[in-house]
Design a protein around this motif. Structure first.
Motif, PDB file in Angstrom:
ATOM      1  N   TYR A   1      31.976  33.916  31.171  1.00  0.00           N
ATOM      2  CA  TYR A   1      31.163  32.384  30.270  1.00  0.00           C
ATOM      3  C   TYR A   1      30.079  33.413  29.997  1.00  0.00           C
ATOM      4  CZ  TYR A   1      34.161  28.695  32.173  1.00  0.00           C
ATOM      5  OH  TYR A   1      34.476  27.623  32.283  1.00  0.00           O
ATOM      6  N   LYS A   2      29.595  33.932  30.298  1.00  0.00           N
ATOM      7  CA  LYS A   2      28.379  34.903  29.367  1.00  0.00           C
ATOM      8  C   LYS A   2      28.829  35.982  28.158  1.00  0.00           C
ATOM      9  CE  LYS A   2      25.380  38.307  30.851  1.00  0.00           C
ATOM     10  NZ  LYS A   2      25.917  39.198  30.037  1.00  0.00           N
ATOM     11  N   LEU A   3      30.171  36.206  28.518  1.00  0.00           N
ATOM     12  CA  LEU A   3      30.012  36.882  26.965  1.00  0.00           C
ATOM     13  C   LEU A   3      30.923  36.319  25.657  1.00  0.00           C
ATOM     14  CD1 LEU A   3      32.621  40.025  28.441  1.00  0.00           C
ATOM     15  CD2 LEU A   3      29.957  40.142  27.285  1.00  0.00           C
ATOM     16  N   ALA A   4      31.389  35.039  26.335  1.00  0.00           N
ATOM     17  CA  ALA A   4      31.549  33.881  25.448  1.00  0.00           C
ATOM     18  C   ALA A   4      30.454  32.875  24.908  1.00  0.00           C
ATOM     19  CB  ALA A   4      32.737  33.071  25.973  1.00  0.00           C
ATOM     20  N   SER A   5      28.884  33.088  25.640  1.00  0.00           N
ATOM     21  CA  SER A   5      27.953  32.115  25.544  1.00  0.00           C
ATOM     22  C   SER A   5      27.329  32.509  24.245  1.00  0.00           C
ATOM     23  CB  SER A   5      27.405  31.453  26.729  1.00  0.00           C
ATOM     24  OG  SER A   5      26.853  32.739  27.037  1.00  0.00           O
ATOM     25  N   GLU A   6      27.914  33.970  24.771  1.00  0.00           N
ATOM     26  CA  GLU A   6      26.788  35.348  23.912  1.00  0.00           C
ATOM     27  C   GLU A   6      27.004  35.255  22.428  1.00  0.00           C
ATOM     28  OE1 GLU A   6      26.411  38.949  25.439  1.00  0.00           O
ATOM     29  OE2 GLU A   6      25.268  38.722  27.566  1.00  0.00           O
ATOM     30  N   VAL A   7      28.036  34.811  22.069  1.00  0.00           N
ATOM     31  CA  VAL A   7      28.981  35.226  20.560  1.00  0.00           C
ATOM     32  C   VAL A   7      28.375  33.457  20.429  1.00  0.00           C
ATOM     33  CG1 VAL A   7      29.600  36.904  20.970  1.00  0.00           C
ATOM     34  CG2 VAL A   7      31.048  35.363  21.633  1.00  0.00           C
ATOM     35  N   GLY A   8      28.280  32.527  20.856  1.00  0.00           N
ATOM     36  CA  GLY A   8      28.573  31.068  20.502  1.00  0.00           C
ATOM     37  C   GLY A   8      29.804  30.477  20.908  1.00  0.00           C
ATOM     38  N   PHE A   9      30.586  31.222  21.828  1.00  0.00           N
ATOM     39  CA  PHE A   9      31.931  29.848  21.926  1.00  0.00           C
ATOM     40  C   PHE A   9      31.750  29.903  23.022  1.00  0.00           C
ATOM     41  CE2 PHE A   9      36.095  30.347  23.482  1.00  0.00           C
ATOM     42  CZ  PHE A   9      37.102  30.309  23.137  1.00  0.00           C
ATOM     43  N   ILE A  10      32.379  28.143  23.868  1.00  0.00           N
ATOM     44  CA  ILE A  10      32.333  27.009  24.570  1.00  0.00           C
ATOM     45  C   ILE A  10      33.212  27.480  25.150  1.00  0.00           C
ATOM     46  CG2 ILE A  10      31.885  25.184  25.197  1.00  0.00           C
ATOM     47  CD1 ILE A  10      30.458  24.358  22.490  1.00  0.00           C
ATOM     48  N   PRO A  11      33.910  28.133  26.691  1.00  0.00           N
ATOM     49  CA  PRO A  11      34.896  28.387  27.104  1.00  0.00           C
ATOM     50  C   PRO A  11      35.047  27.269  27.649  1.00  0.00           C
ATOM     51  CG  PRO A  11      33.049  29.233  28.389  1.00  0.00           C
ATOM     52  CD  PRO A  11      32.584  29.001  27.248  1.00  0.00           C
ATOM     53  N   GLU A  12      36.602  26.821  28.190  1.00  0.00           N
ATOM     54  CA  GLU A  12      36.917  25.868  29.128  1.00  0.00           C
ATOM     55  C   GLU A  12      37.571  26.270  30.572  1.00  0.00           C
ATOM     56  OE1 GLU A  12      40.320  24.146  27.166  1.00  0.00           O
ATOM     57  OE2 GLU A  12      38.592  22.835  24.602  1.00  0.00           O
ATOM     58  N   ARG A  13      38.285  27.699  30.238  1.00  0.00           N
ATOM     59  CA  ARG A  13      38.102  28.385  31.904  1.00  0.00           C
ATOM     60  C   ARG A  13      38.089  29.816  31.515  1.00  0.00           C
ATOM     61  NH1 ARG A  13      43.829  25.087  32.517  1.00  0.00           N
ATOM     62  NH2 ARG A  13      43.259  23.508  32.973  1.00  0.00           N
ATOM     63  N   SER A  14      38.189  30.786  32.306  1.00  0.00           N
ATOM     64  CA  SER A  14      37.646  31.923  32.551  1.00  0.00           C
ATOM     65  C   SER A  14      38.617  32.616  33.814  1.00  0.00           C
ATOM     66  CB  SER A  14      36.227  32.505  32.474  1.00  0.00           C
ATOM     67  OG  SER A  14      36.430  33.483  32.327  1.00  0.00           O
ATOM     68  N   VAL A  15      39.431  33.609  33.283  1.00  0.00           N
ATOM     69  CA  VAL A  15      40.026  34.456  34.081  1.00  0.00           C
ATOM     70  C   VAL A  15      40.183  35.499  33.749  1.00  0.00           C
ATOM     71  CG1 VAL A  15      42.035  33.984  35.289  1.00  0.00           C
ATOM     72  CG2 VAL A  15      41.882  32.131  34.563  1.00  0.00           C
ATOM     73  N   CYS A  16      39.663  36.203  34.994  1.00  0.00           N
ATOM     74  CA  CYS A  16      39.965  37.729  34.375  1.00  0.00           C
ATOM     75  C   CYS A  16      40.635  38.487  35.375  1.00  0.00           C
ATOM     76  CB  CYS A  16      39.014  38.248  34.642  1.00  0.00           C
ATOM     77  SG  CYS A  16      38.314  39.734  34.534  1.00  0.00           S
ATOM     78  N   THR A  17      41.577  39.316  35.222  1.00  0.00           N
ATOM     79  CA  THR A  17      42.200  40.399  35.808  1.00  0.00           C
ATOM     80  C   THR A  17      42.124  41.674  35.459  1.00  0.00           C
ATOM     81  OG1 THR A  17      44.347  38.263  36.257  1.00  0.00           O
ATOM     82  CG2 THR A  17      45.015  40.583  36.746  1.00  0.00           C
ATOM     83  N   VAL A  18      41.948  42.649  36.271  1.00  0.00           N
ATOM     84  CA  VAL A  18      42.119  44.433  35.999  1.00  0.00           C
ATOM     85  C   VAL A  18      42.712  44.533  36.538  1.00  0.00           C
ATOM     86  CG1 VAL A  18      39.918  45.824  36.826  1.00  0.00           C
ATOM     87  CG2 VAL A  18      39.620  43.534  36.409  1.00  0.00           C
ATOM     88  N   TYR A  19      43.319  45.321  36.623  1.00  0.00           N
ATOM     89  CA  TYR A  19      44.779  46.135  36.935  1.00  0.00           C
ATOM     90  C   TYR A  19      44.260  47.863  36.815  1.00  0.00           C
ATOM     91  CZ  TYR A  19      46.927  41.918  33.953  1.00  0.00           C
ATOM     92  OH  TYR A  19      47.353  40.986  33.987  1.00  0.00           O
ATOM     93  N   GLY A  20      44.992  47.953  38.151  1.00  0.00           N
ATOM     94  CA  GLY A  20      44.381  49.737  38.440  1.00  0.00           C
ATOM     95  C   GLY A  20      45.353  49.691  39.519  1.00  0.00           C
ATOM     96  N   ILE A  21      45.194  50.753  40.426  1.00  0.00           N
ATOM     97  CA  ILE A  21      45.967  51.256  41.659  1.00  0.00           C
ATOM     98  C   ILE A  21      44.570  50.883  42.989  1.00  0.00           C
ATOM     99  CG2 ILE A  21      46.388  52.958  43.066  1.00  0.00           C
ATOM    100  CD1 ILE A  21      48.069  52.902  40.261  1.00  0.00           C
ATOM    101  N   CYS A  22      45.101  49.758  44.134  1.00  0.00           N
ATOM    102  CA  CYS A  22      43.593  49.701  45.139  1.00  0.00           C
ATOM    103  C   CYS A  22      43.519  51.270  45.660  1.00  0.00           C
ATOM    104  CB  CYS A  22      44.753  48.145  45.793  1.00  0.00           C
ATOM    105  SG  CYS A  22      45.917  49.388  46.976  1.00  0.00           S
ATOM    106  N   LYS A  23      42.718  51.449  46.472  1.00  0.00           N
ATOM    107  CA  LYS A  23      42.608  51.996  48.010  1.00  0.00           C
ATOM    108  C   LYS A  23      43.178  52.817  48.800  1.00  0.00           C
ATOM    109  CE  LYS A  23      37.666  52.749  50.401  1.00  0.00           C
ATOM    110  NZ  LYS A  23      36.864  52.575  50.323  1.00  0.00           N
ATOM    111  N   LYS A  24      44.469  51.437  49.119  1.00  0.00           N
ATOM    112  CA  LYS A  24      44.983  52.035  49.919  1.00  0.00           C
ATOM    113  C   LYS A  24      46.054  52.841  49.455  1.00  0.00           C
ATOM    114  CE  LYS A  24      47.967  49.290  53.585  1.00  0.00           C
ATOM    115  NZ  LYS A  24      48.378  48.009  53.679  1.00  0.00           N
ATOM    116  N   CYS A  25      46.367  52.350  48.039  1.00  0.00           N
ATOM    117  CA  CYS A  25      47.484  53.202  47.409  1.00  0.00           C
ATOM    118  C   CYS A  25      46.727  54.174  46.722  1.00  0.00           C
ATOM    119  CB  CYS A  25      47.990  52.017  46.186  1.00  0.00           C
ATOM    120  SG  CYS A  25      49.212  50.774  46.558  1.00  0.00           S
ATOM    121  N   GLN A  26      45.623  54.576  46.481  1.00  0.00           N
ATOM    122  CA  GLN A  26      45.047  55.754  46.202  1.00  0.00           C
ATOM    123  C   GLN A  26      45.159  56.658  46.868  1.00  0.00           C
ATOM    124  OE1 GLN A  26      41.101  55.418  44.870  1.00  0.00           O
ATOM    125  NE2 GLN A  26      41.642  53.175  43.965  1.00  0.00           N
ATOM    126  N   GLN A  27      44.631  56.423  48.299  1.00  0.00           N
ATOM    127  CA  GLN A  27      44.679  56.988  49.724  1.00  0.00           C
ATOM    128  C   GLN A  27      46.380  57.672  49.905  1.00  0.00           C
ATOM    129  OE1 GLN A  27      43.156  54.296  52.291  1.00  0.00           O
ATOM    130  NE2 GLN A  27      40.792  55.110  51.998  1.00  0.00           N
TER     131      GLN A  27
END
Length: 126
Positions: A97-123
């Motif tokens: 929402y913050k990034l959208a508002s900075e460029v004048g975009f009006i968001p309806e929904r914001s869903v963010c997924t970050v992909y990577g390796i969890c701490k348990k799997c790293q260990q």
């Protein structure tokens, strides 16, 4: 109409009682314990309606399936590519929402997924 409402409530109840971000099939398996004669199609229709009404969100984790989350508050999903777990984190600001508002975009929904390796799997692999 009463039956449909009961089915929708059961689908929502299942989603509210889990943090695992289940697929439609996984929701179906849980709802079937509450309403044994429910069909997978009915679960899909109810998930679609709940999503359209803003009562749940869809989460993409890159496995080809839609996952569902009853937590519609502002949060980010962290998905481990090794074990497949998805956890929620709650930043102070909704970045989408913050990034959208900075460029004048009006968001309806914001869903963010970050992909990577969890701490348990790293260990496990170190």
């Amino acid at each position: 109409m009463k039956n449909f409402s009961r089915q929708r409530e059961a689908v929502l109840k299942v989603l509210k009682n889990t943090k695992s971000h289940p697929t439609a099939t996984q929701v179906y398996e849980q709802v079937k314990k509450i309403i044994p004669n429910i069909s997978l199609g009915t679960v899909y229709r109810n998930l679609a309606e709940l999503y359209d009404n803003g009562e749940i969100i869809k989460v993409s984790v890159g496995d080809g399936f839609e996952h569902f989350d009853a937590d519609t508050s502002s949060h980010i999903h962290l998905h481990c590519k090794k074990c497949g777990s998805t956890v929620d984190v709650y930043p102070d600001t909704d970045i989408g929402y913050k990034l959208a508002s900075e460029v004048g975009f009006i968001p309806e929904r914001s869903v963010c997924t970050v992909y990577g390796i969890c701490k348990k799997c790293q260990q496990k692999h170190s």
